[in-house]
Motif scaffolding. Structure first.
Motif, PDB file in Angstrom:
ATOM      1  N   GLY A   1       0.813  -1.217   0.000  1.00 44.77           N
ATOM      2  CA  GLY A   1       0.000   0.000   0.000  1.00 44.77           C
ATOM      3  C   GLY A   1       0.840   1.258   0.000  1.00 44.77           C
ATOM      4  O   GLY A   1       0.529   2.228  -0.691  1.00 44.77           O
ATOM      5  N   ILE A   2       1.940   1.229   0.757  1.00 41.64           N
ATOM      6  CA  ILE A   2       2.788   2.416   0.885  1.00 41.64           C
ATOM      7  C   ILE A   2       3.363   2.843  -0.458  1.00 41.64           C
ATOM      8  O   ILE A   2       3.424   4.041  -0.767  1.00 41.64           O
ATOM      9  CB  ILE A   2       3.922   2.143   1.898  1.00 41.64           C
ATOM     10  CG1 ILE A   2       3.350   2.016   3.311  1.00 41.64           C
ATOM     11  CG2 ILE A   2       4.976   3.254   1.845  1.00 41.64           C
ATOM     12  CD1 ILE A   2       4.362   1.557   4.342  1.00 41.64           C
ATOM     13  N   LEU A   3       3.763   1.884  -1.283  1.00 42.10           N
ATOM     14  CA  LEU A   3       4.417   2.198  -2.550  1.00 42.10           C
ATOM     15  C   LEU A   3       3.439   2.310  -3.718  1.00 42.10           C
ATOM     16  O   LEU A   3       3.845   2.262  -4.867  1.00 42.10           O
ATOM     17  CB  LEU A   3       5.486   1.140  -2.863  1.00 42.10           C
ATOM     18  CG  LEU A   3       6.650   1.060  -1.872  1.00 42.10           C
ATOM     19  CD1 LEU A   3       7.626  -0.028  -2.269  1.00 42.10           C
ATOM     20  CD2 LEU A   3       7.363   2.410  -1.760  1.00 42.10           C
ATOM     21  N   SER A   4       2.151   2.436  -3.415  1.00 39.12           N
ATOM     22  CA  SER A   4       1.161   2.597  -4.482  1.00 39.12           C
ATOM     23  C   SER A   4       0.577   4.017  -4.443  1.00 39.12           C
ATOM     24  O   SER A   4       0.982   4.842  -3.625  1.00 39.12           O
ATOM     25  CB  SER A   4       0.065   1.546  -4.369  1.00 39.12           C
ATOM     26  OG  SER A   4      -0.679   1.713  -3.188  1.00 39.12           O
ATOM     27  N   LEU A   5      -0.380   4.279  -5.288  1.00 40.98           N
ATOM     28  CA  LEU A   5      -0.912   5.624  -5.515  1.00 40.98           C
ATOM     29  C   LEU A   5      -1.258   6.350  -4.214  1.00 40.98           C
ATOM     30  O   LEU A   5      -2.022   5.848  -3.387  1.00 40.98           O
ATOM     31  CB  LEU A   5      -2.153   5.528  -6.405  1.00 40.98           C
ATOM     32  CG  LEU A   5      -1.910   4.885  -7.780  1.00 40.98           C
ATOM     33  CD1 LEU A   5      -3.228   4.623  -8.480  1.00 40.98           C
ATOM     34  CD2 LEU A   5      -1.007   5.768  -8.630  1.00 40.98           C
ATOM     35  N   ASP A   6      -0.723   7.562  -4.083  1.00 45.92           N
ATOM     36  CA  ASP A   6      -0.867   8.287  -2.828  1.00 45.92           C
ATOM     37  C   ASP A   6      -2.290   8.777  -2.579  1.00 45.92           C
ATOM     38  O   ASP A   6      -2.717   8.888  -1.427  1.00 45.92           O
ATOM     39  CB  ASP A   6       0.104   9.474  -2.794  1.00 45.92           C
ATOM     40  CG  ASP A   6      -0.111  10.438  -3.953  1.00 45.92           C
ATOM     41  OD1 ASP A   6       0.038  10.020  -5.116  1.00 45.92           O
ATOM     42  OD2 ASP A   6      -0.438  11.622  -3.705  1.00 45.92           O
ATOM     43  N   PHE A   7      -3.053   9.075  -3.646  1.00 51.53           N
ATOM     44  CA  PHE A   7      -4.409   9.592  -3.420  1.00 51.53           C
ATOM     45  C   PHE A   7      -5.366   8.516  -2.934  1.00 51.53           C
ATOM     46  O   PHE A   7      -6.480   8.815  -2.503  1.00 51.53           O
ATOM     47  CB  PHE A   7      -4.951  10.254  -4.696  1.00 51.53           C
ATOM     48  CG  PHE A   7      -5.143   9.328  -5.863  1.00 51.53           C
ATOM     49  CD1 PHE A   7      -6.296   8.574  -5.993  1.00 51.53           C
ATOM     50  CD2 PHE A   7      -4.158   9.203  -6.844  1.00 51.53           C
ATOM     51  CE1 PHE A   7      -6.480   7.717  -7.064  1.00 51.53           C
ATOM     52  CE2 PHE A   7      -4.342   8.352  -7.926  1.00 51.53           C
ATOM     53  CZ  PHE A   7      -5.490   7.603  -8.043  1.00 51.53           C
ATOM     54  N   GLU A   8      -4.957   7.247  -2.974  1.00 54.96           N
ATOM     55  CA  GLU A   8      -5.788   6.157  -2.469  1.00 54.96           C
ATOM     56  C   GLU A   8      -5.433   5.775  -1.034  1.00 54.96           C
ATOM     57  O   GLU A   8      -6.124   4.966  -0.424  1.00 54.96           O
ATOM     58  CB  GLU A   8      -5.645   4.923  -3.362  1.00 54.96           C
ATOM     59  CG  GLU A   8      -6.177   5.088  -4.772  1.00 54.96           C
ATOM     60  CD  GLU A   8      -6.061   3.814  -5.586  1.00 54.96           C
ATOM     61  OE1 GLU A   8      -5.364   2.878  -5.121  1.00 54.96           O
ATOM     62  OE2 GLU A   8      -6.670   3.735  -6.663  1.00 54.96           O
ATOM     63  N   ALA A   9      -4.357   6.302  -0.520  1.00 52.64           N
ATOM     64  CA  ALA A   9      -3.839   5.868   0.780  1.00 52.64           C
ATOM     65  C   ALA A   9      -4.776   6.238   1.930  1.00 52.64           C
ATOM     66  O   ALA A   9      -5.396   7.308   1.902  1.00 52.64           O
ATOM     67  CB  ALA A   9      -2.473   6.485   1.015  1.00 52.64           C
ATOM     68  N   PRO A  10      -4.867   5.350   2.946  1.00 53.13           N
ATOM     69  CA  PRO A  10      -4.238   4.036   3.004  1.00 53.13           C
ATOM     70  C   PRO A  10      -5.000   3.004   2.174  1.00 53.13           C
ATOM     71  O   PRO A  10      -6.232   3.050   2.132  1.00 53.13           O
ATOM     72  CB  PRO A  10      -4.292   3.693   4.492  1.00 53.13           C
ATOM     73  CG  PRO A  10      -5.498   4.424   5.001  1.00 53.13           C
ATOM     74  CD  PRO A  10      -5.572   5.693   4.207  1.00 53.13           C
ATOM     75  N   GLN A  11      -4.286   2.109   1.539  1.00 55.33           N
ATOM     76  CA  GLN A  11      -4.858   1.145   0.616  1.00 55.33           C
ATOM     77  C   GLN A  11      -4.803  -0.248   1.236  1.00 55.33           C
ATOM     78  O   GLN A  11      -3.789  -0.939   1.173  1.00 55.33           O
ATOM     79  CB  GLN A  11      -4.077   1.173  -0.705  1.00 55.33           C
ATOM     80  CG  GLN A  11      -4.923   1.350  -1.944  1.00 55.33           C
ATOM     81  CD  GLN A  11      -5.638   0.054  -2.356  1.00 55.33           C
ATOM     82  OE1 GLN A  11      -5.556  -0.954  -1.684  1.00 55.33           O
ATOM     83  NE2 GLN A  11      -6.337   0.098  -3.475  1.00 55.33           N
TER      84      GLN A  11
END
Length: 354
Positions: free
Chosen positions: A275-285
């Motif tokens: 989750g950390i290394l994926s799209l920031d606008f979706e965080a937390p994923q």
């Protein structure tokens, strides 16, 4: 072997096809596949808890996994990216722990089978491979130091590691061949959702730090905002499990010299990278970080295991039957909180449907 339409290996689709053949083509048949993975996750959790602690803690871990709102949600989505990773992480670890205890190569081979199959499902499972690798290396070092540097005493262990590696390689060989022949298709989803895609050098560090903070806080403060994965913004764990997880994490860090305790924060931290290394606008994923689901609940049972052990080695051994009543009460409270969240709050929440 790989299906671009779902951005992942085709193994999940074969299970859906089997469900269609057995029960007819319907949404229920699709969801049934993940529902079964959810049930198996609880079963695998029992064996992990049993091997790390004892049978009673194994039952508590299985119970918490079964009633977790995180698990309940993932087990009811007809997607290949939901319940498979939690199951394969726990199944791999359970077989490995049994193999390390018994010395039987069949259990190491089973761990390799689960590890290989996990790599044939959702992408987030790939992060569990270094967790297993680090655990094995640290366990070997720990035993070597403990036994005064006698390498021959670990011969059975290394034969087991060899069996695990060989079976894993055999299972994933077709997928590896596909990745070699068509790397653009195989890695496309990872590249599309990578946190630094489209970011300048100046933006990268602040975005990464924000993602780390959001994912560390998602268990107890603000969880996944996506209504498909969670009651938007609600913590991923109920209050009881969240508190126990924090205590378990602190205790595991304190006992880091023991490989089994050192495993837990490493497992949590590395799998959160999904989750950390994926799209920031979706965080937390929480979906891409679903490899951490098992780690969170194993950490949550650590305080209970420690307290029960302390109770039974003290005067509490005369009242061991009674100590389970408050535990049962706490589990009942957690059950109500999680079931109510999914079947009542989440089901009737406008932002969930939006």
């Amino acid at each position: 072997v790989f299906e671009g339409a779902i951005n992942g290996p085709a193994h999940y689709l074969y299970l859906v096809a089997l469900s269609f053949q057995s029960f007819g083509a319907s949404a229920g048949s699709i969801r049934l596949v993940n529902a079964l993975f959810g049930v198996l996750t609880a079963l695998a959790g029992y064996f992990v808890g049993r091997e790390l602690f004892d049978r009673r803690i194994g039952l508590v871990l299985a119970f918490l996994l079964a009633v977790s709102s995180w698990s309940i949600t993932l087990s009811r989505l007809g997607m290949h990216s939901t319940s498979t990773t939690p199951f394969f992480t726990l199944a791999t670890l359970a077989s490995l722990l049994i193999g390390m205890r018994s010395g039987k190569l069949i259990h190491y081979a089973l761990a390799g089978l689960w590890l290989g199959l996990g790599l044939c499902f959702y992408t987030s499972f790939r992060l569990f491979v270094p967790v297993i690798g680090l655990f094995l290396l640290y366990s070997a070092f720990y035993q070597w130091r403990r036994r005064g540097g006698a390498p021959l005493s670990q011969r059975r262990f290394w034969l087991g590691v060899l069996a695990l590696t060989a079976v894993t390689a055999l299972v994933i060989a077709p997928l590896v061949w596909f990745a070699y022949k068509q790397p653009d298709l195989f890695w496309s989803r990872v590249q599309d959702t990578f946190i630094f895609t489209g970011k300048s050098e100046a933006e990268r560090l602040p975005v990464l730090w924000a993602n780390i903070t959001k994912h560390l806080m998602m268990f107890n403060w603000r969880g996944d905002p996506n209504g498909r994965h969670n009651l938007p913004g609600a913590p991923m764990l109920d209050d009881l499990s969240g508190l126990l997880m924090v205590l378990g994490l602190a205790y595991s860090l304190w006992r880091w010299r023991d490989p089994r305790y050192a495993l837990l924060p490493v497992w949590l931290g590395i799998t959160l990278l999904g989750g950390i290394l994926s799209l920031d606008f979706e965080a937390p994923q929480s979906l891409r970080a679903n490899g951490s689901l098992g780690a969170a609940y194993v950490l949550a049972v650590v305080p209970l295991a420690v307290l029960l052990r302390a109770w039974e080695t003290s005067d509490g051994r005369w009242l061991r039957r009674w100590v389970w009543w408050p535990v049962a009460l706490l589990l009942g409270v957690a059950t109500f909180a999680n079931v109510d969240r999914y079947f009542n709050q989440q089901a009737n929440d406008f932002s969930t449907w939006a």
